[in-house]
Design a protein around this motif. Structure first.
Motif, short mmCIF file in Angstrom:
data_model
loop_
_atom_site.label_atom_id
_atom_site.label_comp_id
_atom_site.label_asym_id
_atom_site.label_seq_id
_atom_site.Cartn_x
_atom_site.Cartn_y
_atom_site.Cartn_z
N UNK A 129 5.54 16.31 0.13
CA UNK A 129 6.35 15.26 -0.52
C UNK A 129 7.28 14.59 0.49
N UNK A 130 7.77 15.36 1.44
CA UNK A 130 8.63 14.78 2.48
C UNK A 130 7.83 13.81 3.35
N UNK A 131 6.63 14.23 3.74
CA UNK A 131 5.76 13.37 4.55
C UNK A 131 5.36 12.13 3.76
N UNK A 132 5.03 12.32 2.50
CA UNK A 132 4.64 11.21 1.64
C UNK A 132 5.77 10.17 1.55
N UNK A 140 -3.85 11.80 -0.98
CA UNK A 140 -4.16 11.11 0.28
C UNK A 140 -3.61 11.90 1.48
N UNK A 141 -2.38 12.36 1.36
CA UNK A 141 -1.76 13.12 2.44
C UNK A 141 -2.53 14.41 2.70
N UNK A 142 -2.90 15.09 1.63
CA UNK A 142 -3.66 16.32 1.79
C UNK A 142 -5.03 16.06 2.39
N UNK A 143 -5.66 14.97 2.02
CA UNK A 143 -6.95 14.61 2.57
C UNK A 143 -6.86 14.27 4.05
N UNK A 144 -5.84 13.51 4.42
CA UNK A 144 -5.64 13.16 5.83
C UNK A 144 -5.37 14.41 6.65
N UNK A 145 -4.55 15.31 6.12
CA UNK A 145 -4.27 16.56 6.82
C UNK A 145 -5.54 17.38 6.98
N UNK A 146 -6.36 17.42 5.95
CA UNK A 146 -7.60 18.17 6.02
C UNK A 146 -8.55 17.57 7.06
N UNK A 147 -8.68 16.25 7.07
CA UNK A 147 -9.55 15.59 8.05
C UNK A 147 -9.03 15.75 9.47
N UNK A 148 -7.72 15.89 9.62
CA UNK A 148 -7.10 16.04 10.94
C UNK A 148 -7.00 17.49 11.37
N UNK A 149 -7.46 18.38 10.52
CA UNK A 149 -7.35 19.82 10.78
C UNK A 149 -5.90 20.24 10.97
N UNK A 150 -5.02 19.68 10.15
CA UNK A 150 -3.61 20.04 10.18
C UNK A 150 -3.27 20.84 8.94
N UNK A 151 -2.43 21.84 9.14
CA UNK A 151 -1.94 22.60 7.99
C UNK A 151 -0.58 22.03 7.60
N UNK A 152 -0.49 21.59 6.38
CA UNK A 152 0.78 21.09 5.86
C UNK A 152 1.15 21.94 4.66
N UNK A 153 2.33 22.51 4.72
CA UNK A 153 2.83 23.32 3.62
C UNK A 153 3.06 22.44 2.40
N UNK A 177 0.84 -1.17 0.00
CA UNK A 177 0.00 0.00 0.00
C UNK A 177 0.89 1.23 0.00
N UNK A 178 0.58 2.17 -0.83
CA UNK A 178 1.30 3.44 -0.82
C UNK A 178 0.30 4.57 -0.99
N UNK A 179 0.64 5.68 -0.42
CA UNK A 179 -0.25 6.84 -0.47
C UNK A 179 0.18 7.78 -1.59
N UNK A 180 -0.72 8.67 -1.95
CA UNK A 180 -0.43 9.69 -2.94
C UNK A 180 -0.47 11.05 -2.26
#
Length: 98
Positions: free
Chosen positions: A25-28, A7-20, A1-4
């Motif tokens: 790409x680093x988190x991914x 996916x990272x942006x969606x998870x951040x949005x659902x978690x109410x996190x701001x990711x620059x 399984x790998x994320x795109x």
């Protein structure tokens, strides 16, 4: 399984996190590395290995014994109690904040 990236942006949005955008790409890369490690661990053949229910059973089987539980430091309880301004039943009394 790998994320795109999505996916990272969606998870951040659902978690109410701001990711620059530069961090995405680093988190991914880091999360996909974790998934890769999990995949490699799952690929290990464990058919002839009995589950270890208690970690101490392995110690007893190999005749490894833990050292005795001996205090190696001095007891400074009385010194600390004497430094406290207010003590009740060996507990430190502190002022209320709220």
């Amino acid at each position: 399984m790998s994320l795109t990236v999505l996916d990272i942006e969606s998870i951040a949005n659902l978690s109410y996190l701001y990711i620059d955008k530069n961090q995405v790409y680093d988190i991914l890369e880091k999360i996909n590395a974790i998934f890769s490690l999990i995949k490699s661990i799952k690929s290990i053949d464990t058919t002839n290995i009995e589950p270890l229910y208690y970690p101490t059973s392995l110690i007893q089987e190999k005749m490894l014994f833990l050292r005795e539980d001996i205090t190696t430091q001095n007891n400074y309880f009385e010194n600390y109690q004497n430094l406290a301004p207010i003590i009740h039943d060996n507990l430190y009394i502190v002022p209320k904040i709220f």
